[in-house]
Scaffold this motif. Sequence first.
Motif, short mmCIF file in Angstrom:
data_model
loop_
_atom_site.label_atom_id
_atom_site.label_comp_id
_atom_site.label_asym_id
_atom_site.label_seq_id
_atom_site.Cartn_x
_atom_site.Cartn_y
_atom_site.Cartn_z
N VAL A 16 0.17 -1.50 -0.18
CA VAL A 16 -0.28 0.50 0.06
C VAL A 16 0.52 1.42 -0.07
O VAL A 16 0.52 2.03 -1.22
CB VAL A 16 -0.56 0.45 1.30
N ALA A 70 2.87 1.48 -3.40
CA ALA A 70 1.32 2.43 -3.89
C ALA A 70 1.36 3.60 -3.92
O ALA A 70 0.85 4.66 -4.81
CB ALA A 70 0.72 1.69 -4.13
N GLY A 95 -3.31 1.62 -8.25
CA GLY A 95 -4.36 0.46 -7.80
C GLY A 95 -5.29 1.19 -6.06
O GLY A 95 -4.73 -0.41 -6.27
N PHE A 96 -5.40 2.07 -6.25
CA PHE A 96 -6.09 2.04 -5.23
C PHE A 96 -8.20 2.23 -5.65
O PHE A 96 -7.96 2.36 -6.95
CB PHE A 96 -6.16 3.65 -4.51
N TYR A 124 -6.87 0.08 -0.81
CA TYR A 124 -5.94 -0.99 -1.75
C TYR A 124 -6.32 -2.62 -1.44
O TYR A 124 -6.31 -2.76 -0.39
CB TYR A 124 -4.72 -0.15 -1.63
#
Length: 165
Positions: free
Chosen positions: A26, A29, A136-137, A149
């Motif tokens: 996380v 990202a 990617g969230f 995430y």
Amino acid sequence: MRYASENNFLNEKVYYCDNCLLRYNVAKALISANAELINQNLRIKLFDCFRLVSVQRKMWKIMPDSRYVANPNKSGSVHNRGAAVDLTIVDLNGKELDMGTDFDHFGKEAHHDFKELDQKIISNRALLKRIMEDAGFSGIRTEWWHFQYGAKSDFPISTTALCEN
């Protein structure tokens, strides 16, 4: 980190320090999302990250509405798993971009689909959402500031303390 101050909807300091704890993937990202914003002379400002379940219970007691606060008596929050962030965008001087409401505004004005806003606010929210999704969230419908995430089931609830008292 808003909950390390009294400037939050609980009106009390519930974190002893302003550390932002996240799962490794996380955090990676989030760093990626921030790098994209830095290319535009902007950056991320964090409001909340990992949250203890005891804090989640305090939130639920004040705002027992699952549109805005996850029920700690069910599956808890993605924040309790270190896989969610609450954030906004600021310029390089730290000035927040106008998002139309403050963080933790519990009302339709904070929803992603609320369009009775100035075009600049809509653009700012769209930028935040695009940057976070590209990293990617995913967001939730009712809070422009909340991104998580992966799926809630990807991560166990953590009991890690934020910091020492």
